[in-house]
Every structure is written in C-alpha cells, then in structure tokens.
Design an enzyme around this catalytic site. Structure first.
Site, PDB file in Angstrom:
ATOM      1  N   SER A   4     -23.195 -17.943 -25.146  1.00 41.44           N
ATOM      2  CA  SER A   4     -23.817 -19.086 -25.801  1.00 41.44           C
ATOM      3  C   SER A   4     -24.760 -19.804 -24.829  1.00 41.44           C
ATOM      4  O   SER A   4     -25.714 -19.215 -24.343  1.00 41.44           O
ATOM      5  CB  SER A   4     -22.721 -20.004 -26.346  1.00 41.44           C
ATOM      6  OG  SER A   4     -23.244 -21.035 -27.122  1.00 41.44           O
ATOM      7  N   HIS A   8     -25.859 -16.370 -29.495  1.00 42.58           N
ATOM      8  CA  HIS A   8     -25.759 -16.716 -30.913  1.00 42.58           C
ATOM      9  C   HIS A   8     -26.514 -18.019 -31.137  1.00 42.58           C
ATOM     10  O   HIS A   8     -27.000 -18.639 -30.198  1.00 42.58           O
ATOM     11  CB  HIS A   8     -24.304 -16.821 -31.376  1.00 42.58           C
ATOM     12  CG  HIS A   8     -23.527 -17.938 -30.751  1.00 42.58           C
ATOM     13  ND1 HIS A   8     -22.201 -18.160 -31.030  1.00 42.58           N
ATOM     14  CD2 HIS A   8     -23.874 -18.916 -29.862  1.00 42.58           C
ATOM     15  CE1 HIS A   8     -21.773 -19.204 -30.345  1.00 42.58           C
ATOM     16  NE2 HIS A   8     -22.763 -19.674 -29.632  1.00 42.58           N
TER      17      HIS A   8
END
Length: 202
Positions: free
Chosen positions: A101, A126
């Site tokens: 992330s 993501h």
C-alpha cells in the site's frame, strides 16, 4: 522480558570515550532511515524531520530509507513522498520484508535507479481505502470526492515512477496486487534486486 531499543557505542569526533546511544540514532548518523511500521502522522513527522535535518547537515550525501511496512495513512505517506522529492540528496529506497500500500508508494518514490528490493521481499499495490461506514451522508460525498482526487494523484505518481501507462496502473490498483522482488522490478517499482550472499546487485 522486553529489552527495549538496543544500544551501541558511538564516539563523537574529537572525543576519546564512547557513549552508548540507541541503534537507530547511531544509524541515523550514517543517513540510514527506517520505516518499520504502518504509516501514520507520528512516523511521517519523524522521517520528514530527519530527512530535512540530514539534508541541511550535508546536502551531497545520499539518504537510505529501509521499508518494511504494511502501509497506512495516505496523507502522512504523501508528506514523506513529497519530502523525498524536495530534499537535495538522492533518497535510496530499500524494501525488506513487505512494502504494501503506502509502503510500496514510498518504495517507488526513491531516486530512479536507486530503488532496491531484497530477494524475498514482497510488494503490494492497491487503491487508497477509506472508512465510509463511519461517515454521514454529506461527509460520505465529500470524502468520496477527496478519495477520487487522492487516487488520481497516487495513480499518476505510480505511472510516472514506474514508466507504465496510466491505464495499466489504474487497472492494477483495482485490487490487491502482490509481487515478488523480481516482479516488482519488472513492474518498475524497484530498479534492482539484491543478490543473496554478495554485496552485488542484479
């Protein structure tokens, strides 16, 4: 029994005796920085302050940011990223363990050609998430608009830093995409994969 942060001896220039300092303070003196937790305001402010201070102290020596992070808050992460681009020294990024992330965003944000992953490191990208379930209707709409802006910003940075087309990055960020070190290299998130048992890079 917890032992706390390990301490190591350090001798100041011109002094005969060594003093004991915690290992991270000693490593900071060598311009080695560590993100070993989730990104939040506290660690963001610490890293930003260290990068600025070390840049003022010597703006010609590179900085090294070691990353082992599950991700974290977007805005504090962007603050770290912007500081990495702002300070005069090149910032090397090194992934050890996991850069997920916001951790992978910062990994990609290192100086191009100076981004490294250890052989067994994992990288995950993501789209930014939000706590919609906690928001009232009006807050939900405002937060959704802000989230879309943040997603566009992060997508554009990934595209710029990896050399991938915007649409490829956009599709990749639709879901959690986990990568090995070599896959992250092929994806353009890192430039080098460390070779085991040597000081060389692949």
């Amino acid at each position: 029994m917890p032992i706390g942060v390990p301490k190591v001896p350090f001798r100041n220039p011109g002094e005969e005796g060594a003093v004991w300092v915690d290992v991270y303070n000693r490593l900071h003196r060598e311009r080695l920085l560590f993100l070993g937790q989730g990104v939040d305001s506290e660690i963001s402010n610490q890293l930003v302050g260290l990068m600025v201070y070390l840049s003022i102290e010597d703006d010609t020596r590179d900085l090294y940011l070691f990353i082992n992070s599950p991700g974290g808050w977007v805005i504090p992460g962007i603050a770290i990223y912007d500081t990495m681009q702002f300070v005069p020294p090149d910032v090397h990024t090194i992934c050890m363990g996991l850069a997920a992330s916001m951790g992978s965003f910062l990994l990609a944000g290192g100086e191009i050609t100076k981004r490294l992953a250890f052989p067994h490191a994992r990288v995950m990208i993501h789209q930014p998430a939000s706590s919609f379930y906690e928001a009232q209707t009006g807050e939900f709409i405002l937060e959704a608009e802000e989230l879309l802006k943040l997603r566009e910003t992060i997508t554009r940075v990934y595209a710029q830093r990896t050399g991938n087309p915007l649409w490829v990055v956009f599709e990749d960020m639709e879901r959690d995409v986990f990568m090995s070190a070599t896959e992250a290299q092929a994806h353009g998130i890192v430039d080098l994969v460390a070779v085991e048992n040597t000081g060389d890079f692949a």
